[in-house]
Design a protein around this motif. Sequence first.
Motif: not given
Length: 197
Positions: A60-61, A67-77, A113-118, A159-167
């Motif tokens: 989350l950016f 970078l504000i936050d990261v959701v991944w397998f070590r932080q599921l929420r 503003k941006n959610l980046v999925f990797t 690895a891959m930067v898959m997609a960005k969901v953004y406002r």
Amino acid sequence: MAISLQKGQKISLEKEAGAGLTRIIMGLGWDAAKGKSGVLGKLFGGGGDDSIDLDASCLLFDNGGNLIDVVWFRQLRSQDGSIQHSGDNRTGDGDGDDEQIQVNLAAIPATVKNLVFTVNNFTGQDFSKVENAYCRIINGANNSEIARYDLSCQGGHTAMVMAKVYRHNNEWKMHAIGDIGHGRTAGDLLPQITPLL
């Protein structure tokens, strides 16, 4: 019917899903590539159907690209509770999505503003060991698929930067990025992600 996205394509999620889109799910699926069979295949490293541990993450950016936050397998929420990870799948076995990240668009703070999925291979195998990989966006209200992006570009990347969901103008859009990279975690991709924001 879902859109099959091409690298670099941008769509309006709300226009594709209909008005009032409030929840989406990013699904990630993959299979371990079938190894070469026979004695020669085993001798030269192709004989195994080893499990592949791909990991989906959401970064989350804010408007400034911080970078504000990261959701991944070590932080599921996410800290604000708007994004939830389904948990770590270490094999890719089975049909359908192997990992999912649920996003409550209506609950995402205005500062995001941006959610980046990797996707990263935590165990370090490269994507030559992966097949049938995809990411897809699902309408969380009715589980209908909005868009799908094929990630099966086999190669030496991990690895891959898959997609960005953004406002954009009070609307949520999606950008299929598909940039390959290297790293065991999403954090390793930050230098590559920053110019995309």
